[in-house]
Design a protein around this motif. Structure first.
Motif, PDB file in Angstrom:
ATOM      1  N   LEU A   3       0.824  -1.203   0.000  1.00 34.76           N
ATOM      2  CA  LEU A   3       0.000   0.000   0.000  1.00 34.76           C
ATOM      3  C   LEU A   3       0.861   1.257   0.000  1.00 34.76           C
ATOM      4  N   GLY A   4       2.001   1.201   0.702  1.00 33.92           N
ATOM      5  CA  GLY A   4       2.910   2.343   0.694  1.00 33.92           C
ATOM      6  C   GLY A   4       3.470   2.616  -0.695  1.00 33.92           C
ATOM      7  N   GLU A   5       3.820   1.552  -1.414  1.00 30.81           N
ATOM      8  CA  GLU A   5       4.310   1.724  -2.791  1.00 30.81           C
ATOM      9  C   GLU A   5       3.238   2.359  -3.673  1.00 30.81           C
ATOM     10  N   LEU A   6       1.989   1.917  -3.500  1.00 23.75           N
ATOM     11  CA  LEU A   6       0.909   2.489  -4.297  1.00 23.75           C
ATOM     12  C   LEU A   6       0.660   3.953  -3.924  1.00 23.75           C
ATOM     13  N   CYS A   7       0.749   4.273  -2.634  1.00 23.52           N
ATOM     14  CA  CYS A   7       0.569   5.671  -2.207  1.00 23.52           C
ATOM     15  C   CYS A   7       1.645   6.567  -2.819  1.00 23.52           C
ATOM     16  N   ILE A   8       2.878   6.083  -2.811  1.00 17.60           N
ATOM     17  CA  ILE A   8       3.969   6.859  -3.416  1.00 17.60           C
ATOM     18  C   ILE A   8       3.722   7.041  -4.903  1.00 17.60           C
ATOM     19  N   GLU A   9       3.259   5.982  -5.561  1.00 18.05           N
ATOM     20  CA  GLU A   9       2.986   6.080  -6.998  1.00 18.05           C
ATOM     21  C   GLU A   9       1.885   7.091  -7.277  1.00 18.05           C
ATOM     22  N   VAL A  10       0.866   7.124  -6.426  1.00 22.95           N
ATOM     23  CA  VAL A  10      -0.221   8.094  -6.596  1.00 22.95           C
ATOM     24  C   VAL A  10       0.308   9.513  -6.447  1.00 22.95           C
ATOM     25  N   LEU A  11       1.108   9.764  -5.404  1.00 17.51           N
ATOM     26  CA  LEU A  11       1.639  11.115  -5.188  1.00 17.51           C
ATOM     27  C   LEU A  11       2.581  11.523  -6.317  1.00 17.51           C
ATOM     28  N   GLN A  12       3.375  10.582  -6.819  1.00 15.49           N
ATOM     29  CA  GLN A  12       4.256  10.899  -7.948  1.00 15.49           C
ATOM     30  C   GLN A  12       3.457  11.242  -9.192  1.00 15.49           C
ATOM     31  N   GLN A  13       2.406  10.482  -9.458  1.00 17.64           N
ATOM     32  CA  GLN A  13       1.568  10.774 -10.623  1.00 17.64           C
ATOM     33  C   GLN A  13       0.851  12.107 -10.467  1.00 17.64           C
TER      34      GLN A  13
END
Length: 1128
Positions: A724-734
């Motif tokens: 979930l942390g990886e997905l959160c980072i990906e969302v913020l990067q996008q």
């Protein structure tokens, strides 16, 4: 709803949600009469289910009839707008729209890129490009948001290409610079490879040459193309268009001029314009037929075959009897008959009455003949028909017709006369539409009718047989290639209703006349135009282009002309347009917010009275509609900003989110001139972003399929938090990559949005960390993952979530270091107690384990990249201090073991350096190397004041280790033995006699050879076992220097004595071999030829000369001079 890009006619179907404007209700004349109510049982009997069903069916038919009539009437208005416009023209400055992608094309693109990643293509690419494609495939193509974007109809191939280009630009910028290869060249090469992968195996040469109407809608359309487009929009069939076109006489300039003058008179409006006259050119088409002239001659009871070029041939049959007389010159004719066979004639034999001569006795002579006429392949149908047309067959009469296929796609209706091979008249069927029709009054002959209609032409056909009519209509339907399929009237009548099909009744002569003679100004175009515009928008949204709600140039032209010609108000037009666009947007269809902005600004300028041209009148109804639309639009924009990741995925359409924010600001304005206060706009956007954080996190947890389960295993919960942390980072990067530019007016609000988003993650993260075991270190990767992202973000670094993350992990880090320090100290104590000093890599087992643990611990803390400087400095200093103490303890224990080993070693020439001693020596050398890395801060500062003393102590102890090795002892023993031969001693004469009595060996060679062997073997051991070359060379330098010095001292003590022959020969060999061996080991000449060596060399040379004078060859070839013959 049918796809407008389909080649088949829609058959007049409309969307169930679209309401066609109804005709105004008319009075029935019975509104004031009251009827007596029947009894309840009688009413129940009368209102039986069958009667109710029939009543509902009748109402439905009437409703469909009214809707159909309204559409046909609108189409008449549209026809006139297209045929002779005088208010508008097709715009040429509109942005060109791209072809949209559908689900099948998206799947094909995924397959292309998957094939490339699997290595199934022949394309050669480097690793960097493959990684870029893999990231694009995993992060973009497989995203659910891309599927939604494609489903919404707002995605094109250019969008896919732009996203890839944006990704690789960021990657290429991070690549190191390559000499001779610019980054622009790399980008161009990657884009070219992307295009190749995207196309896959498609061959552009096999693309269809003829584009469908929907594919050319972005271009400037001809009138015929506009007609076809609005036929699809309003559900008008081709033959209906042709009937209306001919009835309106759109090809007649005078008639259209009269219509325009009539409209001017009715509306009292002055309109300037020019009428364009179109000249129709008719191209003659000639058809050739390969028919032969008829000729036949056969005998009775035989079959005769012949060919003819006449579709309607004449066959003469004569019956003869043979004359038996001798003088008869010819047979006698009994009778004759003339036949006109056709391809549709009977195939069985029939009796035909023959014409006989006057004197014949058989007046009723008949002959039975079977005549069959086979038609050629290009004759599709034939027979007798009545026909009347405007260009051909201008008289109503019965003719023989043949439907001829001239080429693969060309057909013609040809009329023939008897015994003629060329058609008398013909009509090419291209562009015509055939259908059944009602009987035409005033035409005598023919019982059932059908017609072929085209713009500017109408041909009516009739015959007497219903079945033959059906065959003709079906054959002509196949020949014309029309999309509308004719339906026989007998099949078109509904059960229980004898009324014919609606289009036939509407498009009868009376119905058509009513449609074309309608006065436009007597219609409520304010009600008709919204329906026309809505149907046009529906057609546009369903075509093959990613229009985002923008009309095509042809559609804009027709709508503009309609509004100008029939007086539709601009404000009313745009209010309807806004309502339709918002309906599509509310159904998750992408609509360009810039388009919404234009229409809203147009309406607002009318409502607020700020039109630049001064025209600002509005109706009360328009004002109410504007306020209603404003409220709905505000709600829609709020929803889009809240769902900005899903309404504008990956920043597509380009600039749409920024335009949405601009539109929101415009909608919030009280009037058109007073701007919105910045705080109010900021407050609205801030509230939307707070809700967006909750929406994004909820969607993310749903996508990751993570549920809060207190009973789940701790490892599973921690693994879920990592994912979930990886997905959160990906969302913020996008968000930062694709959406931050739109919020550039308020950068701090995006930071607040990110903090709110991560605060939701904090709840789940804290719950997962609380259930972890006390001394479990599996959670450190989670800290590294989050911290490595946060520390590079200028808005989130040391923010609320970042500080909370540090507070969570500070106790864990301190606890981990404490336990590691205790563990390392214990391993040193236990390891050296049980150390076997076997060589392992660069040292012993214990030293290697110690140095690895110290280095791993420091690298672990370094990889944490602790963001808070003070605590990071504290951690570094503590680890360096720990390493200093551990290294000092390691060196002391190793030196103690080395000294103990040396004390037990032999001091004679039998001494050989032990492998264990080499290992200890390697440990000390490795400790000195590791100390500079593990005990000094990265900034170059010392950990503590005595860290330099530790380094000096290591160097000193390593250097002092060299003398500790018993290299001087064996030489001292040799010199001690040689001292026995000194002059004046008691044993010198005895030893001299013993040595001189040996006749078979060189005197002194055993002692010298033993020492030389000792030196060489120890040199080999050190060279092979000691890891550091520099220390080996230094050791050899010291060994050689100490050896020469010892010999020099021994000789100096005997300056007054002459060396014994045995002493001289032994020393000469030892000195020469030592010099040579150490030179081979790399000792430099400066060290070899030191003062001690020169002193020894001179003394031995003098002694050698003295012996040579006294004893001649007493040295037996042993000399200080270099000689190649001397043995090793």
């Amino acid at each position: 709803m049918l796809d407008p890009s389909s080649s088949e006619d829609s058959g007049g179907e409309i969307n169930e949600d679209t309401q066609v404007p109804k005709d105004p209700p008319t009075s029935s004349g019975q509104g004031g009469k009251l009827k007596k109510q029947p009894p309840a049982d009688q009413a129940q009997a009368e209102n039986s289910p069958v009667e109710d069903q029939e009543k509902n069916e009748q109402e439905r038919l009437q409703k469909e009839e009214a809707e159909r009539k309204s559409k046909l009437q609108m189409y008449v208005f549209v026809l006139r707008c297209i045929a002779y416009p005088f208010n508008a023209k097709q715009p040429t400055d509109m942005a060109r729209r791209q072809q949209k992608l559908n689900k099948q094309q998206l799947q094909a693109v995924k397959d292309h890129f998957q094939a490339f990643l699997n290595g199934d293509t022949q394309m050669v690419a480097d690793e960097a490009f493959c990684n870029a494609v893999r990231s694009y495939y995993e992060g973009f193509l497989k995203s659910e948001r891309v599927s939604r974007m494609v489903q919404s109809g707002g995605c094109s191939a250019c969008d896919f290409r732009d996203v890839f280009k944006k990704n690789i630009e960021r990657r290429v910028r991070s690549l190191p610079k390559i000499d001779g290869l610019s980054k622009e060249t790399v980008l161009s090469s990657w884009i070219a490879k992307y295009d190749t992968i995207y196309r896959g195996d498609e061959d552009l040469r096999h693309q269809p040459q003829r584009m469908h109407l929907s594919a050319v809608s972005e271009m400037i359309l001809s009138k015929e193309q506009l007609y076809e487009m609005f036929q699809q929009i309003l559900g008008i069939k081709k033959f209906e268009h042709q009937l209306l076109y001919n009835a309106c006489q759109l090809d007649n300039v005078d008639e259209q001029a009269a219509q325009i003058r009539s409209a001017f008179t009715e509306t009292e409006a002055g309109v300037g314009g020019a009428l364009l006259l179109f000249h129709l050119k008719t191209h003659s088409i000639y058809f050739n037929f390969s028919w032969l002239e008829p000729f036949v001659s056969f005998r009775w009871g035989t079959q005769g075959d012949f060919t003819t070029t006449h579709p309607l041939p004449m066959v003469k049959v004569k019956l003869f009897t043979e004359s038996t007389g001798v003088l008869a010159l010819e047979d006698k004719e009994l009778g004759r008959v003339i036949l006109n066979p056709t391809t549709n004639g009977p195939k069985q034999a029939e009796l035909h009455k023959m014409v006989v001569s006057k004197n014949s006795q058989d007046a009723e002579l008949k002959i039975q003949l079977a005549i069959r006429m086979d038609k050629p392949p290009n004759m599709k149908h034939s027979g007798y028909l009545y026909a009347l047309g405007q260009r051909v067959w201008k008289r109503w009469k019965r003719r023989y017709f043949v439907l001829v296929q001239v080429s693969q796609y060309t057909f013609a209706m040809c009329s023939y006369r008897e015994k003629k091979s060329e058609p008398h008249e013909l009509m090419q069927l291209e562009g015509y539409t055939v259908d059944y029709s009602d009987p035409q009054p005033g035409l005598q002959g023919g019982r059932v009718f059908f017609n072929a209609v085209k713009e500017g032409d109408l041909v009516v056909f009739a015959n007497d047989d219903e079945q033959d009519r059906m065959l003709w209509v079906q054959a002509m339907y196949r020949a014309t290639g029309q999309s509308y399929k004719p339906i026989p009237p007998t099949q078109n009548c509904r059960a229980g209703n004898s009324q014919p099909y609606a289009p036939i009744s509407l498009l009868s002569r009376q119905g058509v006349e009513e449609l074309i003679s309608a006065v436009p100004c007597r219609f409520d175009h304010a009600a008709l135009f919204p329906f026309l515009q809505k149907q046009t928008l529906q057609h546009r949204m369903n075509d093959s282009f990613s229009c985002l709600g923008w009309f095509s140039p042809g559609q804009v032209f027709v709508l503009d002309e309609y509004c100008a010609r029939y007086g539709v108000r601009g404000c009313h037009r745009h209010l309807s347009y806004l309502r339709d666009l918002m309906e599509y947007s509310g159904n998750n269809i992408l609509v360009d917010p810039t388009l919404l902005h234009y229409s809203y600004a147009f309406c607002a300028s009318h409502i607020h009275g700020n039109r630049p041209d001064g025209m600002c009148t509005v109706t009360e109804e328009e004002g109410e509609q504007f306020e209603d639309i404003r409220g709905r639009l505000l709600s829609l924009l709020d929803n889009q900003i809240i769902h900005f990741r899903y309404c504008f995925p990956f920043g597509r359409p380009d600039g749409a989110l920024k335009a949405t924010l601009s539109l929101l600001e415009r909608v919030l304005m009280k009037d058109i001139t007073t701007p919105v206060p910045p705080d109010e706009m900021k407050k609205v956007v801030q509230k939307c972003l707070e809700k967006a954080a909750l929406v994004n996190y909820s969607q993310l947890t749903e996508y990751a399929q993570i549920e809060a389960d207190a009973q789940a295993a701790t490892e599973k919960r921690l693994e879920d938090m990592m994912r979930l942390g990886e997905l959160c980072i990906e969302v913020l990067q996008q968000n930062d990559e694709h959406h931050s530019e739109a919020f550039s007016w308020w950068p701090e609000m995006m930071a607040e949005h990110a903090e709110t988003f991560m605060s939701l993650y904090t709840v789940d993260m804290d719950g997962a960390l609380q259930v972890q075991p006390v001394d479990s270190w599996d959670s450190f990767p989670l800290f590294q993952l989050l911290n490595n992202f946060l520390r590079y973000d200028p808005h989130l670094c040391n923010g609320m979530f970042h500080k909370h993350l540090q507070d969570l992990f500070i106790p864990l880090v301190v606890r981990y270091i404490d336990l590691m320090e205790s563990s390392i100290a214990q391993s040193i104590h236990c390891g050296f107690e049980q150390e076997t000093w076997q060589s392992v890599n660069n040292g012993s087992e214990t030293s290697e384990d110690l140095f690895w643990k110290l280095d791993a611990l420091q690298m672990f803390v370094l990889d944490l990249h602790w963001p808070e400087p003070e605590f990071a400095k504290h951690l570094e200093q503590r680890l360096k201090l720990m390493a200093s103490n551990m290294m000092e303890a390691c060196v002391k224990r190793t030196k103690a073991a080395f000294d103990s080993k040396m004390q037990k070693a032999s001091k004679s020439t039998d001494f050989r350096v032990s492998l264990l001693v080499c290992t200890m020596f390697n440990v000390l050398i490795d400790a000195k190397k590791q100390c500079s890395k593990l005990c000094v801060l990265d900034s170059g500062l010392e950990v503590r004041p005595h860290s330099t003393a530790i380094l000096c102590s290591l160097t000193t102890q390593t250097d002092h280790t060299f003398p500790s090795i018993h290299f001087a002892g064996p030489l001292d023993a040799v010199l001690s033995k040689l001292s026995r031969y000194d002059e004046g001693t008691l044993f010198s004469s005895i030893f001299s006699f013993t040595v001189s009595s040996s006749a078979f060996s060189k005197p002194g060679m055993d002692l010298a050879d033993t020492y030389i062997t000792f030196v060489r073997q120890n040199q080999d051991i050190l060279r092979d076992r000691v890891n550091e070359e520099m220390y080996i060379e230094k050791l050899f330098d010291q060994w050689y220097t100490s050896s020469m010095k010892a010999v020099c001292v021994w000789l100096t003590d005997r300056l007054d004595l002459q060396l014994h022959m045995y002493q001289l020969k032994t020393l000469i060999k030892i000195v020469k071999k030592t010099y040579r061996d150490f030179r081979l080991q790399g000792v430099l000449d400066g060290t070899l030829n030191n003062k001690s060596y020169e002193t020894v060399y001179n003394r031995l040379t003098v002694e050698e000369a003295t012996v040579a004078v006294k004893a001649g060859d007493g040295l037996q070839g042993i000399t200080m001079r270099d000689s190649d013959e001397e043995d090793g």
